[in-house]
Design a protein around this motif. Structure first.
Motif, PDB file in Angstrom:
ATOM      1  N   GLY A  59      73.657  85.758 114.463  1.00  0.00           N
ATOM      2  CA  GLY A  59      74.160  86.989 114.676  1.00  0.00           C
ATOM      3  C   GLY A  59      74.799  87.006 115.950  1.00  0.00           C
ATOM      4  N   PRO A  60      74.476  88.400 116.476  1.00  0.00           N
ATOM      5  CA  PRO A  60      75.308  88.501 117.986  1.00  0.00           C
ATOM      6  C   PRO A  60      75.120  87.552 119.062  1.00  0.00           C
ATOM      7  N   ALA A  61      75.890  87.518 119.956  1.00  0.00           N
ATOM      8  CA  ALA A  61      75.646  86.573 120.983  1.00  0.00           C
ATOM      9  C   ALA A  61      74.388  86.260 121.426  1.00  0.00           C
ATOM     10  N   ALA A  62      73.934  85.095 121.931  1.00  0.00           N
ATOM     11  CA  ALA A  62      72.572  84.927 122.342  1.00  0.00           C
ATOM     12  C   ALA A  62      72.687  85.248 123.883  1.00  0.00           C
ATOM     13  N   ALA A  63      71.468  85.536 124.341  1.00  0.00           N
ATOM     14  CA  ALA A  63      71.506  85.822 126.055  1.00  0.00           C
ATOM     15  C   ALA A  63      70.430  85.155 126.582  1.00  0.00           C
ATOM     16  N   LEU A  64      70.754  84.308 127.791  1.00  0.00           N
ATOM     17  CA  LEU A  64      69.406  83.580 128.578  1.00  0.00           C
ATOM     18  C   LEU A  64      69.292  84.507 129.852  1.00  0.00           C
ATOM     19  N   SER A  65      68.291  84.754 130.181  1.00  0.00           N
ATOM     20  CA  SER A  65      68.259  85.775 131.420  1.00  0.00           C
ATOM     21  C   SER A  65      66.809  84.983 132.035  1.00  0.00           C
ATOM     22  N   LEU A  66      66.931  85.259 133.424  1.00  0.00           N
ATOM     23  CA  LEU A  66      65.657  84.589 134.338  1.00  0.00           C
ATOM     24  C   LEU A  66      64.624  85.718 134.400  1.00  0.00           C
ATOM     25  N   VAL A  67      63.397  85.083 134.281  1.00  0.00           N
ATOM     26  CA  VAL A  67      62.061  85.619 133.977  1.00  0.00           C
ATOM     27  C   VAL A  67      61.379  85.193 135.563  1.00  0.00           C
ATOM     28  N   ASP A  68      61.347  83.902 135.977  1.00  0.00           N
ATOM     29  CA  ASP A  68      60.631  83.642 136.945  1.00  0.00           C
ATOM     30  C   ASP A  68      61.419  82.396 137.489  1.00  0.00           C
ATOM     31  N   ALA A  69      62.068  82.499 138.806  1.00  0.00           N
ATOM     32  CA  ALA A  69      62.793  81.571 139.348  1.00  0.00           C
ATOM     33  C   ALA A  69      61.726  80.076 139.744  1.00  0.00           C
ATOM     34  N   ASP A  70      60.614  80.600 140.270  1.00  0.00           N
ATOM     35  CA  ASP A  70      59.806  79.779 140.885  1.00  0.00           C
ATOM     36  C   ASP A  70      59.238  78.557 139.797  1.00  0.00           C
ATOM     37  N   GLU A  71      59.030  79.048 138.473  1.00  0.00           N
ATOM     38  CA  GLU A  71      58.719  78.280 137.567  1.00  0.00           C
ATOM     39  C   GLU A  71      59.732  77.748 136.728  1.00  0.00           C
ATOM     40  N   GLY A  72      60.866  78.219 137.020  1.00  0.00           N
ATOM     41  CA  GLY A  72      62.196  77.886 136.301  1.00  0.00           C
ATOM     42  C   GLY A  72      61.920  78.612 134.823  1.00  0.00           C
ATOM     43  N   ARG A  73      61.517  79.743 134.470  1.00  0.00           N
ATOM     44  CA  ARG A  73      61.280  80.362 133.363  1.00  0.00           C
ATOM     45  C   ARG A  73      62.215  81.183 133.084  1.00  0.00           C
TER      46      ARG A  73
END
Length: 282
Positions: free
Chosen positions: A57-71
């Motif tokens: 489908g439409p392009a996937a997106a990767l967005s930051l949730v928690d920088a300390d955990e690398g999530r």
């Protein structure tokens, strides 16, 4: 600033082999199963009943949730329309997973999938990005250096974490030699050194005892660089009378159970790879 990573859709007519060390929810698996230091990691999602050409489908997106955990959070859509037409085609979606985005490591991914068809519900789950290893199972196979097709390495791994190397080459007098050795590998180290012995001359099919006993030859240092490529450097003992040297070797054959090159493996399965951009950023 956003960055783009490659997202691939593969259309297959065969079932995909399991490539995960541990179970990953919702039909996802890692490719390669154990990534090496230079190997790209992919998250592969399998749809089991789709003969639609446009499975992404439409392009996937990767967005930051928690920088300390690398999530990070991955949002994407999957088209599962046209199900139920026998025989069902397998479809794979493979997204390249980077080590870090904007300096923030990628360790954990919260995956959110939305089906484009009306008869399926949205799904979400969490998975951990696999750790890289120094020497992955995909190193097993035969290796040749450019311009030296008449000689090369055979590399295998043992259950005890050792690597066995057989080198079919030539001696200083031009006769064929078979050099071999076994050595342990270190955790997370992509380089290993193997002491080699020269098995000497012999007779066909072992019909009599080998006239010459195996003698120390020297050593070879091997560095796994990336899928299908390694750097080898050899140091013969002084009495052997040969110079030290090195070369880059390409993999001629790889084990079917541990492929490491997504496009090459897809081609072996008569699959079509369609790259799709994925936006990623904090």
């Amino acid at each position: 600033m956003k960055r783009s990573f490659v997202f691939c859709a593969l259309l297959l007519a065969v079932a995909a082999p399991a490539t995960a060390d541990t179970p990953i929810e919702e039909g996802l698996a890692w490719f390669p199963r154990v990534p090496g230091p230079g190997d790209q990691r992919y998250l592969i999602h399998t749809n089991h009943c789709s003969d639609a050409v446009g499975v992404v489908g439409p392009a996937a997106a990767l967005s930051l949730v928690d920088a300390d955990e690398g999530r990070w959070r991955l949002d994407y859509q999957a088209d599962t329309l046209l199900c139920g037409t026998p025989p069902p085609f397998e479809s794979l979606m493979a997204m390249a997973i980077p080590d870090a985005v904007g300096g923030v490591p990628v360790h954990v991914i919260d995956i959110v999938r939305e089906h484009l068809s009306n008869d399926a519900l949205d799904a979400s789950w969490t998975t951990r990005v696999p750790e890289r290893v120094g020497v992955p199972p995909s190193i097993v196979g035969t290796w040749l250096a450019a311009g030296h097709a008449e000689q090369g390495f055979l590399i295998t791994l043992t259950q005890r974490g050792e690597v066995a190397v057989s080198w079919n080459t030539y001696g200083g007098d031009g006769t064929q030699r078979w050099l071999s050795g076994v050595a342990p590998t270190a955790d997370n180290a992509s380089t290993f050194t193997v002491p080699l012995v020269d098995t000497g001359t012999g007779t066909f099919a072992g019909t009599s005892q080998t006239p010459d006993a195996a003698t120390p030859w020297g050593s070879i240092n091997v560095q796994y660089m990336e899928c299908g490529m390694l750097q080898a450097a050899w140091v013969p003992d002084p009495e052997v009378g040969l110079p030290f040297g090195g070369a880059v070797f390409q993999q001629l054959t790889a084990p079917y159970s541990d492929p490491c090159n997504l496009e090459a493996w897809a081609q072996s399965q008569q699959a079509v790879v369609v790259p799709v951009e994925v936006d990623a950023g904090p």
